[in-house]
Each structure stands twice: as structure tokens, then as C-alpha cells.
Motif scaffolding. Structure first.
Motif, short mmCIF file in Angstrom:
data_model
loop_
_atom_site.label_atom_id
_atom_site.label_comp_id
_atom_site.label_asym_id
_atom_site.label_seq_id
_atom_site.Cartn_x
_atom_site.Cartn_y
_atom_site.Cartn_z
N LEU A 138 0.82 -1.20 0.00
CA LEU A 138 0.00 0.00 0.00
C LEU A 138 0.86 1.26 0.00
CD1 LEU A 138 -2.77 -0.99 2.57
CD2 LEU A 138 -2.90 -1.04 0.08
N ALA A 139 0.34 2.29 -0.62
CA ALA A 139 1.00 3.60 -0.63
C ALA A 139 0.22 4.55 0.29
CB ALA A 139 1.03 4.16 -2.06
N PRO A 140 0.88 5.17 1.30
CA PRO A 140 2.34 5.28 1.41
C PRO A 140 2.98 4.41 2.47
CG PRO A 140 1.31 6.97 2.71
CD PRO A 140 0.20 6.16 2.15
N CYS A 141 2.22 3.55 3.16
CA CYS A 141 2.74 2.88 4.36
C CYS A 141 3.47 1.59 4.07
CB CYS A 141 1.60 2.62 5.35
SG CYS A 141 0.32 1.54 4.68
N ALA A 142 3.32 1.00 2.84
CA ALA A 142 4.01 -0.22 2.44
C ALA A 142 3.56 -1.45 3.23
CB ALA A 142 5.53 -0.04 2.54
N HIS A 143 2.35 -1.47 3.74
CA HIS A 143 1.80 -2.68 4.36
C HIS A 143 1.13 -3.54 3.29
CE1 HIS A 143 1.74 -0.23 8.31
NE2 HIS A 143 2.80 -1.01 8.27
N LEU A 144 0.93 -4.83 3.57
CA LEU A 144 0.45 -5.81 2.59
C LEU A 144 -1.08 -5.86 2.58
CD1 LEU A 144 3.01 -8.65 3.40
CD2 LEU A 144 3.03 -7.18 1.39
N LEU A 145 -1.67 -5.83 1.36
CA LEU A 145 -3.12 -5.93 1.21
C LEU A 145 -3.42 -6.43 -0.21
CD1 LEU A 145 -5.58 -5.20 3.07
CD2 LEU A 145 -5.90 -3.22 1.58
N CYS A 146 -4.49 -7.19 -0.31
CA CYS A 146 -4.90 -7.66 -1.63
C CYS A 146 -5.91 -6.68 -2.24
CB CYS A 146 -5.51 -9.05 -1.55
SG CYS A 146 -7.09 -9.13 -0.69
N PRO A 147 -6.04 -6.62 -3.58
CA PRO A 147 -6.97 -5.66 -4.21
C PRO A 147 -8.41 -5.86 -3.80
CG PRO A 147 -5.39 -6.50 -5.82
CD PRO A 147 -5.22 -7.32 -4.57
N GLU A 148 -8.85 -7.10 -3.56
CA GLU A 148 -10.25 -7.34 -3.19
C GLU A 148 -10.58 -6.72 -1.84
OE1 GLU A 148 -11.45 -11.37 -3.46
OE2 GLU A 148 -10.68 -11.64 -5.51
N CYS A 149 -9.69 -6.85 -0.87
CA CYS A 149 -9.93 -6.24 0.44
C CYS A 149 -9.91 -4.71 0.35
CB CYS A 149 -8.90 -6.72 1.45
SG CYS A 149 -9.11 -8.45 1.94
N LEU A 150 -9.11 -4.20 -0.55
CA LEU A 150 -9.08 -2.76 -0.74
C LEU A 150 -10.41 -2.25 -1.29
CD1 LEU A 150 -7.46 -0.09 -0.73
CD2 LEU A 150 -6.70 -0.68 -3.05
N GLU A 151 -10.96 -2.99 -2.28
CA GLU A 151 -12.21 -2.57 -2.90
C GLU A 151 -13.40 -2.76 -1.97
OE1 GLU A 151 -12.43 -4.83 -6.44
OE2 GLU A 151 -10.74 -3.82 -7.43
#
Length: 899
Positions: free
Chosen positions: A148-161
Motif C-alpha cells: 500500500l501507498a504510502p505505508c508499504a503494508h500488505l493488502l490484496c486488491p479485493e480487500c481494498l475494494e
């Protein structure tokens, strides 16, 4: 005969008399019985290696010391040299492994910590792409995990949406950028370029160019240690923690006839308690005659029992509950109760009530009611303290000794007594300054401490009128009996300009140096009221300066830099430091354009401890300009660079953090003040750590540009231990405009953990501003005031070395009063003629001198003798014992009242 081998030095720390004398006298003891008739060839080779090791630490053996070392056997030289190097490393803080998080600090530190984190996470995700999503836990290349920007933690696109509201990171909550992925999404990572390497500083600006001399001890270790013990016992000012440690160690190793070696008078009561407690441990009940002779107040008895239990005899609030007192035998209980019985009843009752909680604990040991017939006055004082019901008590208390009286409280008969403090407060509350002055006249120290309060009440009750007529007469009788601490405190408080609503700084009594500031809207004491009192104090200081001179010097040399050095105060809470700088002193920064701050700590085996070295930057009006800490490793164009954040410091190596300050770049960026701070991020007090220290150094580099490591021994200028029940320490404030720093050695209150500059920056700004105002030279007594008064009485010729190195001369005119000469010298008015061009060593050669210097950077004048105060070591330290070394506390102690 076996063939000799070259000397090899094994560096180790040996905490013995050698360490003690090295720190206090910068001297090394060599046993004459071990010296060979001539220098050993193999020892000469080993001595060359020792010379190099000492030079790397900023020290140089004198000719006398080197000659003695050369006459040692090779193995003995190796043993002594290794111990010497270990002791020096321990003093400087370089006996620990200092490894920055970024190994090539400061050049390898990224511009911001987030870039470093992003780089690491991208590299990790490239090499191991099957990482889990922080929200759903799914993994695999088909899931498409991204940073993720800007924190650089891990996430998948589905959880983001699937998120409601603005896109944010589920780990830290930060709102995401318009292109939410740094890596793994559509946005490509921006290539990071390494910062350019800065040029090396000029060699003339490097620290360590002047080596500090190590001299040969002129007497054996035991005699030198006993002389230091006598000096500590007879000092008339309170001892700082380092001196207290030295006193305890010297007493523990003193000869068996300790009672005969105690001086006739031990002026400081806490020091007396420590000495008598050691005597009591050794001799038990046999020490009672000495105790009965030297314990002159009830508080003396209380301090003795505290020290006997192994605690500090300061009687600080809250310590009584934590202390486990030692049991006392019946003869010892009777002896101490006999001491209490011999005291005046009023003083005994008041002393017990002043320290109520500790005396309640001590009463459980002494059992005073068992001996109420033998010691009725002592038993009555404890009955008053405990609020004993006289209706159920023994009949001995029916007629208490005067001034105790029987009163009815809730229908029950109890003892009562109106103490001194209550009487004074009651009189001042109703504006009766004459009555309060009559009471205070019996206690000169308390009178001087309350002078400002007394004058303020008088101005409220009778505005525009001069002070009470009887004040002058009372002061003339009281001032000769007042200690130098209260006298100099009142002098600094009353002589400076004051205004309504000004900020005032308070330092509560305690083992930790805390400071609290508030606005003072009380009535301002006008100059017409304070000026006569200031004049009386100045006259008393001048009188004492003359009275304490054993032999009149021929010449005095003063350093103008002492105008920025405060007189020592609150020494009990001062930190143990490499250089004993009085709190509030304003001193020049080391030469050069860069300064390196350092922090080292080691956590206990069972607990993680995260200390953070931080720098808060402020402008001229104390507006926050920026921060250099674990949240922002680089400030500006590398004007401040942090070495990286360690979150733990497991033993045995611990952890170290550094901050490099480019002074010119910081000033160009708009910063005026740089405040050095050490936070305990996870709220662990410093006193729970096996070891923790901080300090600052110059930037020391080899001639070829190769670095000596993050912390060079010869570049260290100050090292301070972090101690006490504190979690936020503010060691110093750097004034970037004046290129000076103020040594604060203070702590701020802190609760609940997660400490950082962002959380405390307003509090730190207020504290720093208050400190600079409080310790302004016109508001506090300084070492310059003390030294100039002593020099004016000491000699008719005084040399003053200015801040620019120019030397001016002051001569007392034949008909000029000493007071006027001292005032002219203190204000540096009307010097005698143009600057002196003759070298100072020639002017001092063969003469008895009084020297007070910031840096002992003069060559040793041949035949010079007298007294020397210096803050930082230098070539003058090689002078023999005929030039007696003074500390700041010794200078102040010269103003002690006559016994």
C-alpha cells in the motif's frame, strides 16, 4: 632465562582505587617497589603501543609517568596498561560496542524512514511473493498481494475494494494515496537515489587535536584516597551522586581506625550520616559515644538510620514505605533515644513532625513508649506525632514538657504544638512582616530563603515604602551564619529584573531532576526594596572571599566564559557525568560544523526496553520547525541525520543510536534551537535498566578520511548516565545562532508510554524556554561572580581571558576599596591598559596563582603553584599537586560561613 615477549594490552575495566584516582585527579599510580633500576627494552616497545592507544582516546602520558612506566617489567606494564585503557573507555562510554542500525551511518541513512521500509518490503515481496494479505489472510500470486501507498503494508486488491469510506490501510489506518499500491499494482516504485556523500571536515575543526595529559600520582594510592576522603567529608556543600558513590566506596575501604580519622566537623548532614552509618556497621554499640557527640538534631538520627539501612539519607517523600529498616539492638535503641531526650523539646517535636512518615517507621524500631519513664520527652514527641489518645495512655503524658500542651480534639485529650513554619506562615498570611522577621531572625537560613516572599508581602501591605527598618539589622546578624547555597540563590533571585506575569521555574526536591514552569502574577518586588538586600549579600560574599584565603596569591587568571556557568544547585539530583557541568550553564560548542549525539542502553533479561534519541527543532519564538527521530531519520538536506531506530537492546551488547547535526545547515533551514531528548518509548523508567547513558561528541575522522567508528573516544565531550524514575530526559539545548549549548540535565513528567517528539513537543518547548530564561546570567549567580569576588580579594592584579582569546589586566588602585574593585572586575569595566601581549605561561611562571578556566589549554608554567578550577581537561592538568585542583562545588564552598 626465558626470552621476553612484546607487551600485549588486554583492555578491561577494574573498578578500584586506580579508577577513582584517574577520574578525580587524571593521574596514574605506579608502585615504586615495582620499578626496575632502568627502563626495560621490551617495556619501551610496549609503551609505544600504549602511547598510540592512549592518543586514540585523546590522552598523552607526561614525561614523569612515561619514565615510570618504562621501568616496569613487561608483564606488569601489560597489566597496568590494559587496566588503564579499560578505565578510560569506561569513563568515555566507548567500552561498549556501538553499532548503528544503518552500518554506514550517516551516509547510508535514507532520506525518510518510510523509504527504507518500502525498499525492504519490495525486496521481500519480490523474493517471496506468497505473502498473506493483512486483512483476509489469503496468499498466492493469483491473489495479487501489493504494498500500500504510502505505508508499504500488505493488502490484496479485493480487500481494498471492499472497504467502506475512504481507502485506508487496515494495519495503521493511514489514508491511502490516489494510486493505492507502491508495488504489485499499476503504480511503479520510484527509483531511489543514494544521497551524495558529504565532504570531510577540515582537520583543524576535528576534535581531539589537543591531547589531555595523564600524570604520575605523586603519592601512594592509599594516601591519595584518604586525602580525597577527608576532602569529601569536610566539603561544605552537598555532594552530587558521583561524589556520594565515591564517598561510600572510600568509607568501605577505609582503615580500621575510622573513628579516629573522621574530621572534627562534617558540615553537610547527609555526608555525616553516611560516615556515621559506616562506623555503626563496623563497631555496633561501641560507636554510641561518637554518635552521641555528633548527632545534634533529631533529623540527624533519622538520616543515620536511613543510611544504616543502605538508603540515601535525603529523606525524600515516599521513600519511607519502600525502605526496609535494619533492626536495632536494645542498647542501641536506648542510646539513640538518649540522644533524642537530650534535645530541646520544641526542636524535637518540630523535627519529628517535619518528617512524619519516616519517624512513624522509626518509632516501630525504637519502641519509645517502653522507655517513657527513662526518656519522657522523646516519648511525648512520639505521642504528639502519632496523635495518641491521652485518656487511654499512661499517666506520664498528663504533664507534657513545654512547649507541648494538652488540647481537646473530638472530645479526646491529645498533645499539640505550634511549630516554627506554622507561626511564620500565619504571620505572613496576615501581612505582619515585622512579626515574621522576628521569628525568622532565629533561623538565618530560613530567613534568606524567604527574603523574596517577605519583601513581596511588605510591598503588598505598604506599597511604595522602603523595607522594614529592622530588616537591615537582622540581616547583618543573620547573613554570616547562612550557607553559600541559600545565599547565592537569594542573590540571583533578587538582583535580576522581574515583571508581573513572568514565567518561573520550580525544581521539586527529589532524586530525579524535574522542573515545572508557571506564570507568576504576584506583586513584583521593586528595585528600591531588593537593592539594599542585594548589597548586603554582596558585602557578605566579599567578606567571606577574603576570610577563606589561606595564602594571598600574587596573580589571578579568570576566564570570561565562566559568565555562562551557573553556580551548582540541586546537586543531589545531578546526573553522573564525564564532565561535572552545573545545571543551567551555557557553554561554547566544540569546534567544527557538526555535532554527534549518542545514546546507548541495555535492557534487563526479562523485559524489552525501547529508548529513542530525538532532536526537536524550534525557531526564535519556539515554534516547532521540525524533528529528527525514529519517525523522520533525515531533516532538511541532511542537516540532521538519525542512525536508525532500535526497538530493543538485549544484553550483553545493548543498542546505540546517534544523531548528527550540521549546525550551519540547521540554521540555514530556519532553526534556532535544537533540543536533545531521550524518550523511553514503552514507558520503562531509566533506573530499571542495567546501563543507559547519553552524551555528545565531535566528528572525529582519520587523516585519510576513514572513520574511526560511530563513536571515537577522543572526540567524546560529555557522557551522562540516565538514572532515576524518569522516562523523558532533556540533557541539553543547542543555540544554533550563538553556537552555544545550555546543559539542562532535566526530566519532564510522562505517563502511559508511546513517547515521541510529536507528543511532547509543546511541553519541551515551554520547558526549554523557561530554562533559558531562568538561567540567564542576570537572574542567577554564576561561577564568574564567585571567582571575581575571590580574585578581587586574593590579589591586586587580575588577568581576564576574553571569549575571543584576548587577555586584559585589572589592577586595584591604592585607594580603591576592595568592593569597588570587585564590582569593576565582575562587570568587566575599565581594564588597566591595552590587551596583554606577553604569553600567559610567562606571566604565571614561578608565582602563586588563582586560576579559573573553562579549558585547561595552557602549557604548565614552570614553578606555578596555588589553586586551579577548570571545566575541561588540557595540558595544564600536567601541573604537579602544588597547583591544587578545585571543583565548582569547591569554589562555592569557599564562601561557606566560618565554623
Amino acid at each position: 632465562m626465558p626470552r621476553a615477549v612484546p607487551v600485549k594490552f588486554d583492555v578491561r575495566v577494574d573498578l578500584d582505587l586506580g579508577s577513582f584516582l584517574l577520574r578525580r585527579r587524571t593521574a596514574v599510580a605506579v608502585d615504586p617497589a615495582e620499578l626496575l633500576p632502568a627502563a626495560d627494552p621490551w617495556s619501551l616497545r610496549g609503551l609505544t603501543a600504549l602511547d598510540a592507544d592512549l592518543a586514540a582516546r585523546g590522552y598523552l602520558p607526561t614525561v614523569e609517568l612515561r619514565s615510570a612506566l618504562a621501568r616496569l617489567a613487561p608483564l606488569r606494564l601489560a597489566e597496568l596498561g590494559g587496566a588503564l585503557l579499560g578505565r578510560l573507555d569506561h569513563l568515555l562510554g566507548t567500552d561498549r560496542e556501538h553499532t548503528p542500525l544503518f552500518r554506514r551511518f550517516p551516509d547510508a541513512v535514507p532520506e525518510v524512514a518510510q523509504l527504507h521500509h518500502s525498499r525492504r518490503m519490495r525486496t521481500f515481496l519480490r523474493s517471496q511473493p506468497h505473502q498473506p494479505c493483512a486483512r483476509c489472510g489469503r496468499r498466492g500470486a493469483e491473489v495479487g498481494i501489493g504494498l500500500l501507498a504510502p505505508c508499504a503494508h500488505l493488502l490484496c486488491p479485493e480487500c481494498l475494494e471492499a472497504q467502506d469510506g475512504p481507502p485506508h490501510c487496515p494495519s495503521c489506518g493511514v489514508v491511502l494515496a490516489a494510486h493505492p499500491f507502491l508495488f504489485g499494482g499499476k503504480r511503479k516504485a520510484v527509483r531511489e537515489q543514494a544521497p551524495p556523500r558529504k565532504g570531510q571536515p577540515d582537520r583543524a575543526e576535528r576534535q581531539g587535536a589537543v591531547l589531555r595529559p595523564l600524570r604520575l600520582l605523586e603519592q601512594d594510592e592509599l594516601s591519595a584516597a584518604l586525602a580525597e576522603l577527608t576532602g569529601l567529608l569536610t566539603r561544605r556543600t552537598a555532594l552530587n551522586p558521583q561524589d556520594r558513590d565515591d564517598l561510600a566506596a572510600l568509607l568501605a575501604h577505609a582503615p580500621a581506625d575510622l573513628a579516629a580519622r573522621l574530621p572534627a566537623e562534617i558540615p553537610v548532614r547527609e555526608t555525616k550520616a553516611v560516615a556515621l552509618a559506616e562506623l555503626l556497621r563496623r563497631e555496633g554499640e561501641s560507636a554510641l559515644p561518637v554518635l552521641a557527640e555528633r548527632l545534634t538534631t533529631a533529623t540527624d538520627v533519622l538520616r543515620l538510620l536511613w543510611a544504616y539501612a543502605g538508603a540515601e539519607p535525603d529523606l525524600l517523600p515516599g521513600t519511607a514505605r519502600q525502605l526496609r529498616l535494619r533492626r536495632l539492638s536494645r542498647p542501641l535503641r536506648r542510646g539513640l533515644l538518649g540522644v533524642l531526650e537530650g534535645l530541646p523539646a520544641a526542636a524535637l517535636a518540630e523535627d519529628l513532625r517535619r518528617h512524619r512518615e519516616p519517624w512513624l517507621r522509626v518509632g516501630e524500631l525504637l519502641h519509645p513508649f517502653e522507655y517513657r519513664r527513662q526518656f519522657p520527652s522523646a516519648a511525648a514527641a512520639f505521642a504528639l506525632l502519632r496523635g495518641t489518645d491521652l485518656d487511654t495512655a499512661s499517666p506520664e503524658f498528663a504533664e507534657p514538657p513545654a512547649p507541648l500542651r494538652v488540647v481537646q480534639v473530638d472530645g479526646r485529650r491529645r498533645l499539640a504544638h505550634t511549630g516554627f513554619a506554622s507561626r511564620v506562615e500565619s504571620l505572613l498570611a496576615v501581612g505582619d512582616t515585622s512579626g515574621a522577621l522576628a521569628e525568622l531572625a532565629h533561623r538565618p537560613g530560613e530567613l534568606v530563603r524567604r527574603l523574596h516572599h517577605l519583601l513581596r508581602v511588605h510591598e503588598i501591605m505598604e506599597p511604595g515604602t522602603p523595607p522594614p527598618a529592622e530588616l537591615s539589622a537582622v540581616l547583618s546578624r543573620a547573613l554570616p551564619a547562612v550557607g553559600p547555597g541559600p545565599l547565592l540563590g537569594a542573590y540571583g533571585r533578587l538582583r535580576g529584573p522581574r515583571s508581573r506575569g513572568e514565567r518561573r521555574l520550580y525544581f521539586p526536591r527529589g532524586l530525579v531532576a524535574l522542573a515545572y514552569g508557571r506564570e507568576d502574577h504576584g506583586t513584583v518586588v521593586p528595585a528600591r526594596s531588593s537593592a539594599p538586600v542585594v548589597a548586603a549579600i554582596e558585602a557578605e560574599l566579599l567578606r567571606r572571599s577574603a576570610a577563606t584565603l589561606p595564602v594571598r596569591p600574587e596573580v589571578a587568571l579568570l576566564d570570561e566564559a565562566l559568565t555562562g556557568m551557573s553556580v551548582p544547585f540541586a546537586e543531589r539530583s545531578a546526573a553522573r557525568a564525564l564532565v561535572s557541568v552545573p545545571r543551567g550553564s551555557k557553554l561554547p560548542l566544540p569546534p567544527g560544523e557538526r555535532l554527534r549525539l549518542f545514546l546507548h542502553w541495555m535492557q534487563p533479561h526479562h523485559q524489552r526496553v525501547d529508548l529513542d534519541l530525538s532532536v526537536a527543532l524550534y525557531d526564535d519564538d519556539w515554534g516547532h520547525r521540525g524533528t529528527c527521530d525514529y519517525t523522520q531519520l533525515v531533516y532538511g538536506r541532511r542537516a540532521a541525520v538519525h542512525s536508525g531506530d532500535y526497538v530493543s537492546a538485549p544484553p550483553p551488547k545493548g543498542a546505540s543510536e546517534f544523531v548528527d547535526l550540521d549546525l550551519a545547515a540547521l540554521r540555514a533551514a530556519g532553526a534556532r534551537y535544537a533540543v536533545m531528548i531521550v524518550f523511553s518509548y514503552n514507558d520503562v523508567p531509566f533506573d530499571r535498566l542495567p546501563e543507559a547513558f547519553t552524551g555528545f561528541a565531535g566528528i572525529d575522522e582519520d587523516e585519510g578520511g576513514a572513520r574511526r567508528g560511530p563513536l571515537s573516544a577522543r572526540a567524546v565531550r560529555q557522557r551522562m548516565d540516565l538514572t532515576g524514575d524518569a522516562k523523558v530526559s532533556v540533557p541539553l539545548i543547542v543555540d544554533l545562532a550563538e553556537r552555544r549549548f545550555t546543559w539542562t540535565d532535566l526530566n519532564t513528567t510522562a505517563t502511559s508510554g508511546y513517547h515521541s517528539v510529536a507528543r511532547h513537543r509543546d511541553t519541551i518547548a515551554a520547558l526549554s524556554s523557561d530554562v533559558l530564561d531562568h538561567f540567564a546570567p542576570d537572574r542567577r549567580a554564576t561561577l564568574w561572580d564567585v571567582a571575581s569576588a575571590r580574585a578581587a580579594h586574593a590579589t591586586d592584579q587580575v588577568l581576564v581571558r576574553g571569549l575571543d582569546g584576548t587577555v586584559l589586566r585589572w589592577r586595584r588602585e591604592p585607594a580603591e576599596p576592595v568592593g569597588e574593585f570587585a564590582e569593576r572586575l565582575r562587570l568587566r569595566h575599565a581594564p588597566d591598559g591595552p590587551p596583554v601581549t606577553d604569553p600567559l605561561p610567562e606571566l604565571l611562571s614561578g608565582r602563586r596563582a588563582f586560576l579559573t578556566l573553562l579549558e585547561a589549554d595552557l602549557p604548565v608554567p614552570p614553578g606555578v603553584h596555588g589553586e586551579l578550577y577548570r571545566l575541561h581537561p588540557g595540558p595544564l592538568d600536567a601541573a604537579p599537586d602544588a597547583l591544587r585542583r578545585l571543583t565548582a562545588a569547591d569554589l562555592v564552598a569557599t564562601l561557606a560561613p566560618a565554623p
